[in-house]
Every structure is written in structure tokens, then in C-alpha cells.
Enzyme design. Sequence first.
Site, PDB file in Angstrom:
ATOM      1  N   SER A 133      26.770  36.316  38.301  1.00  0.00           N
ATOM      2  CA  SER A 133      26.391  37.725  38.171  1.00  0.00           C
ATOM      3  C   SER A 133      25.807  37.977  36.784  1.00  0.00           C
ATOM      4  O   SER A 133      26.151  37.267  35.828  1.00  0.00           O
ATOM      5  CB  SER A 133      27.661  38.560  38.353  1.00  0.00           C
ATOM      6  N   TYR A 149      36.536  39.831  36.955  1.00  0.00           N
ATOM      7  CA  TYR A 149      35.384  39.361  37.744  1.00  0.00           C
ATOM      8  C   TYR A 149      34.314  38.728  36.851  1.00  0.00           C
ATOM      9  O   TYR A 149      33.875  37.592  37.097  1.00  0.00           O
ATOM     10  CB  TYR A 149      34.803  40.551  38.504  1.00  0.00           C
TER      11      TYR A 149
END
Length: 230
Positions: A133, A149
Site C-alpha cells: 500500500s 496495517y
Amino acid sequence: MHKKTIVVVGASRGIGCEMVKLFAKNSDNEIIALSRNHEKMALNFQGLKNVRCYAFDLSKSVFTQAQAIFSNLNSIDILVNNAGKLVNKAFTDLSHEDIQLCYQVNVIGVMETVQAALPKMLTTNGHIVNISSMGGFQGSVKFAGLSAYSTSKAAVCSFTELFSEEYKDAPISMNCLCLGAAQTEMLDEAFPGYQAPVSAEKMAEFIVDFSLNANQWIKGKILPISLSTP
Ligand SMILES: NC(=O)c1ccc[n+]([C@@H]2O[C@H](COP(=O)([O-])OP(=O)(O)OC[C@H]3O[C@@H](n4cnc5c(N)ncnc54)[C@H](OP(=O)(O)O)[C@@H]3O)[C@@H](O)[C@H]2O)c1
């Protein structure tokens, strides 16, 4: 052209589901779709004769599960590690379980899947594509609530470089794509109401093309795939 066997992890919804449909358009490809929800995948991909679905859970015994599934395959050309677990919570609200699950699914699960796939990929000049990401990309804008995350996604970037050093002389490539926002259920759940500039299908188009072709030129790289800067 050589028939390709392509494994997509995290195929029941979102970007992974769209990827399977796009890979399946070429009837020479054999696609192995993995996620916890076999029923949903069977429904998504009904009628696609070149897609096989297997239940697969990255939260436990990953190497054993992956090895059992891959033992049905002669070889693997492409592995896309696309599954992801996102927790959006203030840092002090994160439980041990929250942090552990993010790292288990996003990091340990990816590493053990690669360990199991490796013997089947060294014969095909295989390409492993890890989906990270922008939050895990060094120097990018960071968002409050994503410390479990995004740090786990940063670990996937680092794993890509370390694996690539260890296998630099081997006939296998690994690259890592750090995605910007794409409109999926994960995004809706984490940031309700946020409108991403890219659809799941558009993002999948890019990843499919990259997975099929980019290893001719790129090995061991971490690439931001984002319409915004930085
Ligand atoms: N969408 C975005 O804006 C965005 C931005 C940056 C990065 N990414 C990354 O892109 C990837 C795809 O994201 P997405 O938005 O398409 O996510 P999504 O809609 O939540 O889909 C995630 C997929 O991962 C699977 N998965 C989750 N936990 C799993 C587990 N324990 N074992 C096996 N499979 C599991 C899910 O299937 P089951 O629930 O059926 O197991 C699902 O198929 C993820 O790695 C995500 O972190 C997305």
C-alpha cells in the site's frame, strides 16, 4: 505461447476478484483463486472453465495449506499476493490480536505462501507480485489509525528487497506494488464515504498487465501505483 498457471491470493472480492476475471479472459491461462470464502469465489467465477477455487486462510498454518494446494500444480508462473487485512484504530486502541492478525495475514502469510510456491516457480522464470500500500511506501503521506496495517505493508516492501537479494541469481522475480486508494469493500469499511479515484477493475487491469509482463525489465522493485503525490 506457453500456458500460464497463475495464483491469485485474496480472490473473493475487490481487486483480486477483478484480477481473476481478467486473467481468465485468456483461455490459455489456468487460474488458481484462493481466499477463505470458497462459496463466494465459486459464485463469482461460475462459467469460467479455466478458474479453480480453493479455500485458503492466511491466518493459520499457511505453509501447510499452500503446499497442499500447490501440490496439484505442475508449476506456477505468476503468484499475486493480493490478500490483505486492514485494521483502522487509534494506536492505543489496537489490541495484541489486531496487530498480530495484520502481521500474520499481510506479512507472515505472504512469506509462507512464497516458501510453498518457490519450488514450482523456479522452473518457469516465475513472477511474484506482492500487493502493498502507499501507506507502507517510505516518504508517503501517512494516515492516523493505520499503524498496524501500514507497518505490515512496509514489511512486505522490505521482504521484496530481501528476497530479491537472496534470489538475485535465480530464475525468479519478485516485485512489490504499493497501491493508492481503489474503490473496494475494504476501502468502504475502513473509510466510509471516501471516493477513490480508481475502480477495483482499473487497478486490477494494471496489476494483471504488470504481472504478465514487467518481470522482463523489473526485479526486486517497490513501485508506487498512485494518482496522487507523494
Ligand atoms: N482498496 C484500496 O484502496 C487499497 C489501497 C492500498 C492497498 N490495497 C491492498 O490491495 C489488496 C486488495 O485490496 P482490496 O481493497 O481488494 O481488499 P478486499 O476487498 O478487502 O479484498 C481482500 C481479499 O483478501 C482476502 N483475505 C482477507 N483476509 C484473508 C485471510 N485471512 N486469508 C485469505 N484471504 C484473505 C479476502 O477474502 P476472504 O475474506 O474471502 O478470505 C478478499 O478476497 C490488499 O492487500 C490491500 O491491502 C488496497
